[in-house]
Design an enzyme around this catalytic site. Structure first.
Site, PDB file in Angstrom:
ATOM      1  N   THR A   1       0.862  -1.181   0.000  1.00  0.00           N
ATOM      2  CA  THR A   1       0.000   0.000   0.000  1.00  0.00           C
ATOM      3  C   THR A   1       0.896   1.228   0.000  1.00  0.00           C
ATOM      4  OG1 THR A   1      -1.712  -1.180   1.227  1.00  0.00           O
ATOM      5  CG2 THR A   1      -1.816   1.221   1.244  1.00  0.00           C
TER       6      THR A   1
ATOM      7  N   LYS B   1      -6.827   0.934  -3.788  1.00  0.00           N
ATOM      8  CA  LYS B   1      -6.429   0.368  -2.496  1.00  0.00           C
ATOM      9  C   LYS B   1      -6.481   1.427  -1.397  1.00  0.00           C
ATOM     10  CE  LYS B   1      -5.014  -2.250   0.761  1.00  0.00           C
ATOM     11  NZ  LYS B   1      -3.724  -2.911   0.927  1.00  0.00           N
TER      12      LYS B   1
END
Length: 299
Positions: free
Chosen positions: A99, A175
């Site tokens: 991420t 995300k």
């Protein structure tokens, strides 16, 4: 035959490597903990001592490390050792599962293309159990040539592989939005449970009712079970959401977009982190609320 390597055998990476092996692939692995990499190879596959060695051996390299800084070290080295990119064959694919700031992912694609390498922006979601069973979600973006090599491995690791764009960035943006919701939902779940405790409601009864009512969320059901069990073993730590919600806010700040709930949730995780709960499970954000007695679990 296309070869695959995986870097980072943590909670997610170990399950992903197992899914690749279960699909019939011979998996090359690297982890900074040499004993972890060696343990994985007992049932097949090859452990590498260096990132350069793994990069040279593989057509597709999947990176499952914590953040952009670790990914940078994995790809380009950290000053004391080489990364994998310099030894990867031209046309090979680097798959990035962390991420990160979407702009950083876009820049990484350009840097790898300048080296003759291909790139898939592929953050993941679903947790360790779904990674181990091959049922997790991948939010991907990349050029068709990169997908052509990487897709069989993506499908082996995930039940859902979403193709969100033909260049890097779109996967990371989706995300980040997922992390916005996850962080806000955990913070809201903790607040609700804390209010119940403050008002003297039996926490097990509250959990039973909410998980069978409209106010339920996946995060309430999952994380408040940790609170009831008084088990703050870090499946996903408080500091993960300090980082991820920080990226959410950075992305929005760049376009001057207001995120009032995300800002509040970020402050809650920051408070929990500075109070000493940084490495505990993210459900430990409930510990910031005053005047409540948390469940002690089973003796």
């Amino acid at each position: 035959m296309t070869t695959v390597g995986l870097i980072g055998l943590g909670a997610m990476g170990s399950g992903m490597a197992a899914s690749l092996r279960r699909a019939g692939h011979s998996v090359q692995v690297f982890d900074v903990r040499r004993e972890v990499a060696e343990a994985f190879t007992h049932a097949g596959g090859t452990a590498h001592d260096t990132l350069a060695s793994l990069g040279a051996a593989c057509d597709v390299v999947v990176s499952v490390v914590v953040n952009a800084a670790q990914t940078e070290a994995v790809v380009f080295g950290d000053g004391s050792s080489s990364g994998c990119a310099a030894s990867m064959k031209p046309g090979s694919v680097f798959v990035m599962c962390s991420t990160v700031d979407p702009n950083w992912s876009v820049a990484l694609e350009s840097r790898l293309e300048a080296m003759g390498l291909r790139y898939v922006d592929a953050p993941i979601s679903g947790g360790a159990a779904k990674a181990a069973s091959g049922q997790m979600t991948m939010m991907t973006a990349g050029k068709p040539e990169a997908y052509a090599l990487a897709e069989p491995f993506l499908n082996a690791m995930a039940a859902k592989v979403y193709k969100l764009g033909d260049s890097a960035g779109a996967g990371s943006k989706v995300k980040i939005i997922n992390q916005l919701l996850a962080g806000v939902h955990i913070a809201a779940a903790a607040e609700a449970m804390a209010l119940g405790l403050r008002e003297g409601v039996d926490p097990a009864a509250l959990y039973e009712v909410i998980t069978n009512s409209a106010g339920n969320s996946w995060m309430f059901e999952n994380r408040m079970a940790h609170v009831l069990a008084a088990d703050y073993t870090p499946l996903s730590a408080v500091d993960i959401f300090v980082k991820d919600l920080g990226i959410v806010l950075d992305m929005a700040r760049a376009s001057k977009f207001p995120l009032p709930l995300s800002s509040t949730a970020h402050q809650m995780f920051m408070q929990a982190s500075t109070a000493g709960y940084a490495k505990e499970d993210d459900s430990a954000v409930i510990k910031i609320f005053p005047g409540i007695e948390l469940p002690k679990g089973k003796a």
